[in-house]
Design an enzyme around this catalytic site. Structure first.
Site, PDB file in Angstrom:
ATOM      1  N   HIS A 160      31.970  40.932  43.918  1.00  0.00           N
ATOM      2  CA  HIS A 160      33.075  40.588  44.824  1.00  0.00           C
ATOM      3  C   HIS A 160      32.540  40.213  46.197  1.00  0.00           C
ATOM      4  O   HIS A 160      31.532  40.757  46.647  1.00  0.00           O
ATOM      5  CB  HIS A 160      34.022  41.779  44.993  1.00  0.00           C
ATOM      6  CG  HIS A 160      34.637  42.253  43.705  1.00  0.00           C
ATOM      7  ND1 HIS A 160      35.621  43.196  43.667  1.00  0.00           N
ATOM      8  CD2 HIS A 160      34.409  41.896  42.411  1.00  0.00           C
ATOM      9  CE1 HIS A 160      35.982  43.412  42.403  1.00  0.00           C
ATOM     10  NE2 HIS A 160      35.244  42.651  41.628  1.00  0.00           N
TER      11      HIS A 160
ATOM     12  N   TYR B  10      36.027  53.196  36.072  1.00  0.00           N
ATOM     13  CA  TYR B  10      35.523  51.946  35.490  1.00  0.00           C
ATOM     14  C   TYR B  10      34.407  52.177  34.479  1.00  0.00           C
ATOM     15  O   TYR B  10      33.963  51.253  33.813  1.00  0.00           O
ATOM     16  CB  TYR B  10      35.080  50.959  36.581  1.00  0.00           C
ATOM     17  CG  TYR B  10      34.141  51.518  37.611  1.00  0.00           C
ATOM     18  CD1 TYR B  10      32.806  51.729  37.315  1.00  0.00           C
ATOM     19  CD2 TYR B  10      34.589  51.829  38.893  1.00  0.00           C
ATOM     20  CE1 TYR B  10      31.938  52.255  38.246  1.00  0.00           C
ATOM     21  CE2 TYR B  10      33.722  52.351  39.850  1.00  0.00           C
ATOM     22  CZ  TYR B  10      32.408  52.561  39.521  1.00  0.00           C
ATOM     23  OH  TYR B  10      31.557  53.091  40.446  1.00  0.00           O
TER      24      TYR B  10
ATOM     25  N   ARG C  78      33.364  57.754  37.948  1.00  0.00           N
ATOM     26  CA  ARG C  78      32.517  58.020  36.784  1.00  0.00           C
ATOM     27  C   ARG C  78      33.261  58.776  35.695  1.00  0.00           C
ATOM     28  O   ARG C  78      32.751  58.960  34.589  1.00  0.00           O
ATOM     29  CB  ARG C  78      31.278  58.816  37.198  1.00  0.00           C
ATOM     30  CG  ARG C  78      30.338  57.972  38.003  1.00  0.00           C
ATOM     31  CD  ARG C  78      29.107  58.755  38.417  1.00  0.00           C
ATOM     32  NE  ARG C  78      28.364  58.004  39.403  1.00  0.00           N
ATOM     33  CZ  ARG C  78      27.560  56.997  39.115  1.00  0.00           C
ATOM     34  NH1 ARG C  78      27.377  56.636  37.873  1.00  0.00           N
ATOM     35  NH2 ARG C  78      26.929  56.364  40.077  1.00  0.00           N
TER      36      ARG C  78
ATOM     37  N   GLU D 296      42.973  44.632  32.705  1.00  0.00           N
ATOM     38  CA  GLU D 296      42.430  43.772  33.761  1.00  0.00           C
ATOM     39  C   GLU D 296      41.642  42.611  33.153  1.00  0.00           C
ATOM     40  O   GLU D 296      40.887  42.797  32.193  1.00  0.00           O
ATOM     41  CB  GLU D 296      41.523  44.595  34.697  1.00  0.00           C
ATOM     42  CG  GLU D 296      40.970  43.750  35.851  1.00  0.00           C
ATOM     43  CD  GLU D 296      40.320  44.566  36.959  1.00  0.00           C
ATOM     44  OE1 GLU D 296      40.371  45.813  36.921  1.00  0.00           O
ATOM     45  OE2 GLU D 296      39.754  43.940  37.871  1.00  0.00           O
TER      46      GLU D 296
ATOM     47  N   HIS E  94      43.858  53.053  39.211  1.00  0.00           N
ATOM     48  CA  HIS E  94      42.790  52.396  38.455  1.00  0.00           C
ATOM     49  C   HIS E  94      42.037  53.472  37.683  1.00  0.00           C
ATOM     50  O   HIS E  94      41.591  54.457  38.244  1.00  0.00           O
ATOM     51  CB  HIS E  94      41.857  51.663  39.428  1.00  0.00           C
ATOM     52  CG  HIS E  94      40.935  50.664  38.773  1.00  0.00           C
ATOM     53  ND1 HIS E  94      40.100  51.000  37.735  1.00  0.00           N
ATOM     54  CD2 HIS E  94      40.713  49.355  39.029  1.00  0.00           C
ATOM     55  CE1 HIS E  94      39.404  49.922  37.377  1.00  0.00           C
ATOM     56  NE2 HIS E  94      39.766  48.901  38.139  1.00  0.00           N
TER      57      HIS E  94
ATOM     58  N   HIS F 282      44.392  41.256  41.674  1.00  0.00           N
ATOM     59  CA  HIS F 282      43.273  41.725  42.492  1.00  0.00           C
ATOM     60  C   HIS F 282      42.750  40.520  43.258  1.00  0.00           C
ATOM     61  O   HIS F 282      42.317  39.537  42.648  1.00  0.00           O
ATOM     62  CB  HIS F 282      42.145  42.287  41.610  1.00  0.00           C
ATOM     63  CG  HIS F 282      42.405  43.662  41.116  1.00  0.00           C
ATOM     64  ND1 HIS F 282      41.679  44.230  40.091  1.00  0.00           N
ATOM     65  CD2 HIS F 282      43.289  44.601  41.516  1.00  0.00           C
ATOM     66  CE1 HIS F 282      42.120  45.464  39.879  1.00  0.00           C
ATOM     67  NE2 HIS F 282      43.094  45.707  40.724  1.00  0.00           N
TER      68      HIS F 282
ATOM     69  N   HIS G 152      37.073  37.840  38.951  1.00  0.00           N
ATOM     70  CA  HIS G 152      36.746  37.907  37.522  1.00  0.00           C
ATOM     71  C   HIS G 152      37.119  36.627  36.779  1.00  0.00           C
ATOM     72  O   HIS G 152      36.339  36.141  35.967  1.00  0.00           O
ATOM     73  CB  HIS G 152      37.453  39.101  36.854  1.00  0.00           C
ATOM     74  CG  HIS G 152      37.021  40.431  37.398  1.00  0.00           C
ATOM     75  ND1 HIS G 152      37.588  41.616  37.013  1.00  0.00           N
ATOM     76  CD2 HIS G 152      36.069  40.765  38.311  1.00  0.00           C
ATOM     77  CE1 HIS G 152      37.012  42.618  37.645  1.00  0.00           C
ATOM     78  NE2 HIS G 152      36.091  42.129  38.449  1.00  0.00           N
TER      79      HIS G 152
ATOM     80  N   ASP H 153      42.372  39.444  38.100  1.00  0.00           N
ATOM     81  CA  ASP H 153      41.399  39.599  39.182  1.00  0.00           C
ATOM     82  C   ASP H 153      40.811  38.217  39.491  1.00  0.00           C
ATOM     83  O   ASP H 153      40.230  37.569  38.604  1.00  0.00           O
ATOM     84  CB  ASP H 153      40.309  40.580  38.732  1.00  0.00           C
ATOM     85  CG  ASP H 153      39.304  40.906  39.831  1.00  0.00           C
ATOM     86  OD1 ASP H 153      38.747  39.958  40.425  1.00  0.00           O
ATOM     87  OD2 ASP H 153      39.061  42.106  40.075  1.00  0.00           O
TER      88      ASP H 153
ATOM     89  N   HIS I 226      39.903  48.715  32.544  1.00  0.00           N
ATOM     90  CA  HIS I 226      39.028  47.671  32.022  1.00  0.00           C
ATOM     91  C   HIS I 226      39.007  47.805  30.505  1.00  0.00           C
ATOM     92  O   HIS I 226      38.690  48.888  29.993  1.00  0.00           O
ATOM     93  CB  HIS I 226      37.606  47.844  32.571  1.00  0.00           C
ATOM     94  CG  HIS I 226      37.500  47.633  34.048  1.00  0.00           C
ATOM     95  ND1 HIS I 226      36.309  47.751  34.728  1.00  0.00           N
ATOM     96  CD2 HIS I 226      38.425  47.295  34.981  1.00  0.00           C
ATOM     97  CE1 HIS I 226      36.515  47.497  36.016  1.00  0.00           C
ATOM     98  NE2 HIS I 226      37.797  47.231  36.190  1.00  0.00           N
TER      99      HIS I 226
HETATM  100 ZN    ZN Z   1      35.079  43.343  39.655  1.00  0.00          ZN
HETATM  101 FE    FE Z   2      39.437  44.079  39.888  1.00  0.00          FE
HETATM  102 FE    FE Z   3      38.797  46.847  38.020  1.00  0.00          FE
END
Ligand code: ZN
Ligand code: FE
Ligand code: FE
Length: 276
Positions: free
Chosen positions: A226, A70, A37, A142, A67, A211, A179, A176, A107
Site C-alpha cells: 500500500h 490477516y 496474528r 476482500e 477486520h 479499502h 489489491h 481494495d 481475506h
Molecule cells: Zn493489502
Molecule cells: Fe485491504
Molecule cells: Fe485486508
C-alpha cells in the site's frame, strides 16, 4: 453523506476508536478484532460498547468494519490451521453481535499449492460452518492482490465462493483499490469497465465497503504494498473518481495507507475536499 475513515488500533476499546475517528474527521473506522496474528481477544466490555453507541450517535458513525486477523487461512493444507481460522471467525462473529448490523471483513486465504479449486472448496466449507441464520453481521470477502497463492484476486473466484455458501444473504464484498490494481484490474484508465465487470460477475448488491489505498506497484504486480493516497501508481485523480462514482459514493471508504493518525487526518481532509 461521505462515509470516510481509516484503520484504527482497537487496543483501547470501542469508545476510544470513536473518539479518535471523530478527532481526525472520520465518521467510520476499521479495526482488528484481536491481535492481527490471531491471538486471544480481549473480553468485550459492555460498558465500553454502551459508551461507544452513544458516541456513535453523537458523531454520526453509522458503519464500522471489523477486520479478521490477516494471518488466518481458511484454505490451508493443514487441517489444524483451517480449524483455527474457523474457530477465530466464529468467536469474532459472536463478538460482533455486541455491535449489531455491522461489517466483518476477512481475506479468503491462500491455497498454498493445492490449487484454486481446492482452496475455494475449503473457503466455502469454512463459511458454511461459521455463518449462522441469526447473525446480524455481514461477512465481507476482500478482493486480494493475488500475492503468492492468494485466492480472491479475480472476481470469478469470489463469485464461486459466494455460489457455494448456503447463507448467501450474510455475505458481501470489500473492494481494495491497491489489491484490484495489483490483481490486474485497470482502475486508473478504465474504472467504469472494471466496475461493470464487478457488477456482471459479482453484482453491485454485494459491494459493502471500499479499502482506499494507493499502490507502490504497477498494474498486475501481485505485490500488495500500500502507498499513501496520491503517492502511488493509482494517483489522486483515480481516488477522486472512485469516491464520486455513482455506484460507489454511498459506500463506506476506509484508508489502510502507511500512516499514523496525523497522516490519516490529512488524507481524510483531502478526500473530503474532492467529494462532491
Ligand atoms: Zn493489502
Ligand atoms: Fe485491504
Ligand atoms: Fe485486508
Amino acid at each position: 453523506m461521505f462515509k470516510i475513515g481509516c484503520h484504527l488500533s482497537s487496543s483501547k476499546g470501542y469508545q476510544n476508536m470513536a473518539e479518535e475517528a471523530h478527532r481526525i474527521g472520520a465518521n467510520t473506522f476499521q479495526f482488528f478484532t484481536r491481535n492481527p496474528r490471531g491471538g486471544s481477544a480481549k473480553a468485550i466490555d459492555e460498558n465500553d460498547i454502551a459508551e461507544f453507541q452513544k458516541l456513535a450517535q453523537e458523531y454520526g458513525i453509522e458503519v464500522i468494519l471489523a477486520h479478521a486477523p490477516y494471518t488466518l487461512n481458511c484454505c490451508s493444507d493443514k487441517p489444524e490451521v483451517r480449524e483455527f481460522a474457523i474457530n477465530i471467525m466464529k468467536d469474532d462473529l459472536k463478538r460482533m453481535e455486541y455491535t449489531p448490523n455491522q461489517l466483518y471483513n476477512f481475506h479468503p486465504g491462500s491455497h498454498v499449492g493445492q490449487g484454486i479449486e481446492t482452496g475455494i472448496e475449503y473457503i466455502i466449507d469454512a463459511l458454511n460452518m461459521v455463518l449462522t441464520a441469526e447473525q446480524s453481521t455481514t461477512v465481507l470477502l476482500e478482493t486480494m492482490a493475488g500475492k503468492g497463492s492468494e485466492i480472491g484476486s479475480q472476481f470469478e473466484e469470489i463469485r464461486q465462493i459466494i455460489d457455494g455458501v448456503k447463507l448467501q444473504d450474510k455475505l458481501g464484498v470489500c473492494l481494495d483499490t491497491c489489491h484490484v490494481s495489483d490483481a490486474g484490474y485497470d482502475i486508473v484508465n478504465n474504472l467504469n469497465g472494471v466496475l461493470e465487470e464487478f457488477d456482471k460477475i459479482i453484482g453491485f448488491n454485494r459491494l459493502k465497503a471500499i479499502h482506499l489505498n494507493d499502490s507502490m506497484n504497477p498494474l498486475g504486480a501481485h505485490k500488495d504494498r500500500h502507498q499513501k493516497i496520491g503517492e502511488g501508481t493509482l494517483g489522486i485523480q483515480t481516488f477522486e473518481e472512485i469516491i464520486n462514482h455513482p455506484s460507489l459514493k454511498n459506500l463506506p471508504f476506509f484508508l489502510e495507507t502507511p500512516n499514523e493518525l496525523e497522516g490519516y487526518e490529512k488524507e481524510i481532509a483531502i478526500l473530503k475536499k474532492l467529494y462532491v
